[in-house]
Enzyme design. Structure first.
Site, PDB file in Angstrom:
ATOM      1  N   GLU A 283       0.825  -1.194   0.000  1.00  0.00           N
ATOM      2  CA  GLU A 283       0.000   0.000   0.000  1.00  0.00           C
ATOM      3  C   GLU A 283       0.872   1.263   0.000  1.00  0.00           C
ATOM      4  OE1 GLU A 283      -2.529   0.156   3.402  1.00  0.00           O
ATOM      5  OE2 GLU A 283      -3.853   1.663   2.512  1.00  0.00           O
TER       6      GLU A 283
ATOM      7  N   ASN B 124       2.215  10.196   7.561  1.00  0.00           N
ATOM      8  CA  ASN B 124       3.641  10.448   7.291  1.00  0.00           C
ATOM      9  C   ASN B 124       4.447  10.585   8.580  1.00  0.00           C
ATOM     10  OD1 ASN B 124       2.888  10.290   4.676  1.00  0.00           O
ATOM     11  ND2 ASN B 124       3.749  12.259   4.054  1.00  0.00           N
ATOM     12  N   GLU B 125       3.782  10.984   9.674  1.00  0.00           N
ATOM     13  CA  GLU B 125       4.520  11.028  10.949  1.00  0.00           C
ATOM     14  C   GLU B 125       4.974   9.609  11.325  1.00  0.00           C
ATOM     15  OE1 GLU B 125       1.512  12.518  10.517  1.00  0.00           O
ATOM     16  OE2 GLU B 125       2.153  14.610  10.570  1.00  0.00           O
TER      17      GLU B 125
HETATM   18  C1  LIG Z   1      -8.561   9.327   2.005  1.00  0.00           C
HETATM   19  C2  LIG Z   1      -8.415   8.284   3.051  1.00  0.00           C
HETATM   20  C3  LIG Z   1      -8.704   6.969   2.724  1.00  0.00           C
HETATM   21  C4  LIG Z   1      -8.620   5.976   3.705  1.00  0.00           C
HETATM   22  N1  LIG Z   1      -8.978   4.718   3.351  1.00  0.00           N
HETATM   23  C5  LIG Z   1      -8.956   3.739   4.294  1.00  0.00           C
HETATM   24  C6  LIG Z   1      -9.402   2.427   3.963  1.00  0.00           C
HETATM   25  O1  LIG Z   1      -9.809   2.147   2.832  1.00  0.00           O
HETATM   26  N2  LIG Z   1      -9.401   1.489   4.930  1.00  0.00           N
HETATM   27  C7  LIG Z   1      -8.962   1.746   6.188  1.00  0.00           C
HETATM   28  O2  LIG Z   1      -8.949   0.833   7.005  1.00  0.00           O
HETATM   29  N3  LIG Z   1      -8.545   2.992   6.559  1.00  0.00           N
HETATM   30  C8  LIG Z   1      -8.544   3.992   5.625  1.00  0.00           C
HETATM   31  N4  LIG Z   1      -8.139   5.269   5.960  1.00  0.00           N
HETATM   32  C9  LIG Z   1      -7.779   5.547   7.350  1.00  0.00           C
HETATM   33  C10 LIG Z   1      -6.295   5.803   7.566  1.00  0.00           C
HETATM   34  O3  LIG Z   1      -5.559   4.607   7.478  1.00  0.00           O
HETATM   35  C11 LIG Z   1      -6.150   6.459   8.949  1.00  0.00           C
HETATM   36  O4  LIG Z   1      -6.790   7.714   8.892  1.00  0.00           O
HETATM   37  C12 LIG Z   1      -4.710   6.645   9.341  1.00  0.00           C
HETATM   38  O5  LIG Z   1      -4.076   5.408   9.567  1.00  0.00           O
HETATM   39  C13 LIG Z   1      -4.561   7.514  10.619  1.00  0.00           C
HETATM   40  O6  LIG Z   1      -5.354   7.004  11.637  1.00  0.00           O
HETATM   41  P1  LIG Z   1      -6.395   7.953  12.429  1.00  0.00           P
HETATM   42  O7  LIG Z   1      -7.232   8.657  11.404  1.00  0.00           O
HETATM   43  O8  LIG Z   1      -7.066   7.116  13.449  1.00  0.00           O
HETATM   44  O9  LIG Z   1      -5.499   9.071  13.107  1.00  0.00           O
HETATM   45  P2  LIG Z   1      -4.620   8.965  14.504  1.00  0.00           P
HETATM   46  O10 LIG Z   1      -3.955   7.641  14.469  1.00  0.00           O
HETATM   47  O11 LIG Z   1      -5.602   9.238  15.591  1.00  0.00           O
HETATM   48  O12 LIG Z   1      -3.624  10.092  14.303  1.00  0.00           O
HETATM   49  C14 LIG Z   1      -3.940  11.472  14.489  1.00  0.00           C
HETATM   50  C15 LIG Z   1      -2.669  12.287  14.318  1.00  0.00           C
HETATM   51  O13 LIG Z   1      -1.703  11.908  15.338  1.00  0.00           O
HETATM   52  C16 LIG Z   1      -0.477  11.514  14.733  1.00  0.00           C
HETATM   53  N5  LIG Z   1       0.099  10.391  15.485  1.00  0.00           N
HETATM   54  C17 LIG Z   1      -0.565   9.307  15.984  1.00  0.00           C
HETATM   55  N6  LIG Z   1       0.305   8.469  16.584  1.00  0.00           N
HETATM   56  C18 LIG Z   1       1.535   9.005  16.447  1.00  0.00           C
HETATM   57  C19 LIG Z   1       2.860   8.597  16.814  1.00  0.00           C
HETATM   58  N7  LIG Z   1       3.073   7.450  17.451  1.00  0.00           N
HETATM   59  N8  LIG Z   1       3.906   9.408  16.487  1.00  0.00           N
HETATM   60  C20 LIG Z   1       3.702  10.576  15.827  1.00  0.00           C
HETATM   61  N9  LIG Z   1       2.473  11.021  15.431  1.00  0.00           N
HETATM   62  C21 LIG Z   1       1.420  10.247  15.737  1.00  0.00           C
HETATM   63  C22 LIG Z   1      -0.864  11.053  13.340  1.00  0.00           C
HETATM   64  O14 LIG Z   1       0.252  11.125  12.452  1.00  0.00           O
HETATM   65  C23 LIG Z   1      -1.976  12.039  12.981  1.00  0.00           C
HETATM   66  O15 LIG Z   1      -1.413  13.244  12.513  1.00  0.00           O
HETATM   67  C24 LIG Z   1      -8.206   6.291   5.022  1.00  0.00           C
HETATM   68  C25 LIG Z   1      -7.895   7.611   5.352  1.00  0.00           C
HETATM   69  C26 LIG Z   1      -8.004   8.606   4.391  1.00  0.00           C
HETATM   70  C27 LIG Z   1      -7.679  10.016   4.763  1.00  0.00           C
END
Ligand SMILES: Cc1cc2nc3c(=O)[nH]c(=O)nc-3n(C[C@H](O)[C@H](O)[C@H](O)COP(=O)(O)OP(=O)(O)OC[C@H]3O[C@@H](n4cnc5c(N)ncnc54)[C@H](O)[C@@H]3O)c2cc1C
Length: 388
Positions: A243, A372-373
């Site tokens: 991916e 990206n973080e």
């Molecule tokens: C357009 C789009 C399509 C997507 N499609 C799918 C899909 O088809 N299936 C699916 O399962 N998911 C999908 N996603 C979900 C995506 O995988 C998650 O949004 C992503 O993994 C981040 O998780 P979260 O949204 O829970 O954010 P969080 O994990 O809550 O993160 C919030 C912020 O905190 C930062 N952060 C969190 N932990 C850390 C750390 N340890 N160190 C530094 N920074 C940190 C993150 O970088 C982010 O900026 C999609 C997302 C988008 C935007």
């Protein structure tokens, strides 16, 4: 490095270009995130599959052409340069398929890959949960053992195109007593099966690009487990490599976008107020990503062909480098285009507004496939060897 690819690859490129010129829809299809657009993209995929072009890197027995990584890169260059429609089955084609080719049973490959290529079965990825995104191993959806299979319960979210898709793949906690990365099982399920509720979530543009998926004791047979029960995390990390690496966002996508940007700049009278440098930077960066792809293709694993769906495409922590690179490049290409266009980009339904749509999607690049973080932490620890 010899960048003369030789007659067979040049002939393949010419064939793909000719087929696309003769078959591409006359006007852009409606958004894939609408019911009408999804159906039209599905039809388009069926045409690609009938021409043997839906999944060129797969083994021929599953609907592919046994193409090498280089040929796949060339296909992608031609597809994007010609302005080919969004690949509606992308999560299946570029994430699940290489996972199945590496870890699936012969029965699973024979049953699942051909309808995936023909888009009679479109797959969604159901990994994220409300409290498990970056920290995917925090997921709580359960798989409970039952006669001949499993009962799935829980909630998934942000599942792209799951509103209209047919099936989904995801990770489930099958052994709640185990340490969190263990006791996870990789399963496939039907999005219209008993006990599944799919609820649309509108994206920035208002269309239902995402879905929440609720599972209430959904039965899945043992034949829909990928790999061994309890071994889901290791297999999921191989999916994540596909991916983030070349397969989901190939260099051709960005060389085509950078070329469009250069044309936009030329059409705007070649302004030289700093923006010329940004256009050139975008073009150079896209070309660098393309050369990186060629480099991978020149390594022994690349020449080996379809073993992983796209030959030796980068995976693992190395794919994190590519993911940060392409997602930031995509954003910068679109930001530069919007600056060139000015307010004209906001007029819906015009050629210019395609850049605005692209920009709204590019904003998500640094988030999806792992933010990206998180990728920077992986690069720091696993590529550069820095302390945790
Ligand atoms: C357009 C789009 C399509 C997507 N499609 C799918 C899909 O088809 N299936 C699916 O399962 N998911 C999908 N996603 C979900 C995506 O995988 C998650 O949004 C992503 O993994 C981040 O998780 P979260 O949204 O829970 O954010 P969080 O994990 O809550 O993160 C919030 C912020 O905190 C930062 N952060 C969190 N932990 C850390 C750390 N340890 N160190 C530094 N920074 C940190 C993150 O970088 C982010 O900026 C999609 C997302 C988008 C935007």
């Amino acid at each position: 490095m010899n960048l003369d690819f030789g007659p067979p690859v040049q002939a393949f490129r010419a064939d793909v270009a000719a087929w696309l010129a003769a078959n591409l829809p006359a006007s852009p299809l409606p958004s894939v995130d609408t019911a009408e657009g999804f159906a039209l993209h599905r039809e388009w995929e069926a045409r690609l599959a009938a021409a043997g072009l839906a999944a060129v890197s797969w083994p021929a027995e599953y609907g592919g052409r046994d193409a090498s990584l280089l040929e796949w890169l060339v296909f992608e260059e031609e597809y994007h340069a010609a302005g080919g429609p969004v690949r509606v089955g992308q999560n299946g084609l570029f994430v699940l398929a290489p996972t199945l080719l590496a870890h699936g049973t012969a029965e699973q490959k024979a049953r699942i890959l051909p309808p995936m290529a023909a888009a009679t079965e479109v797959w969604a990825q159901a990994w994220s949960e409300p409290d498990a995104g970056s920290d995917l191993a925090a997921l709580r959806s359960r798989a409970r053992r039952t006669d001949g299979g499993w009962l799935l319960s829980g909630q998934k979210t942000w599942s792209s195109r799951a509103v209209f898709a047919d099936r989904a793949f995801g990770l489930f906690r099958s052994d709640p007593e185990e340490e969190r990365h263990r006791g996870l099982t990789y399963l496939m399920f039907g999005l219209r099966a008993d006990g599944v509720t799919v609820r649309p979530i509108p994206q920035l543009d208002g269309e239902p690009g995402f879905a929440e998926v609720f599972l209430d004791e959904v039965y899945v047979p043992d034949s829909d487990v990928i790999g061994e029960p309890g071994n889901g995390w290791r297999i999921a990390m191989s999916s994540a490599g596909h991916e983030r690496g070349l397969p989901l966002r190939s260099p051709g996508r960005f060389t085509a976008a950078a070329a469009r940007l250069a044309r936009l700049w030329a059409g705007a009278g070649r302004p030289d107020d700093g923006i010329a440098g940004r256009v050139a930077d975008a073009w150079i960066a896209a070309r660098a990503y393309q050369l990186y792809g060629y480099q991978l293709a020149s390594e022994p694993a690349g020449a080996a062909g379809p073993a992983s769906g796209t030959g030796g495409a980068a995976s693992g922590a190395q794919a994190s480098l590519g993911k940060v690179f392409w997602s930031e490049l995509d954003l910068s290409i679109h930001e530069t285009a919007l600056e060139l266009l000015g307010p004209a980009a906001e007029l819906k339904g015009t050629e210019a507004s395609a850049w605005l749509d692209g920009y709204l999607f590019a904003l998500a690049g640094p988030i999806y496939a792992g933010t990206n973080e998180i990728q920077r932490s992986l690069i720091a620890e696993r590529v550069l060897g820095l302390p945790r």
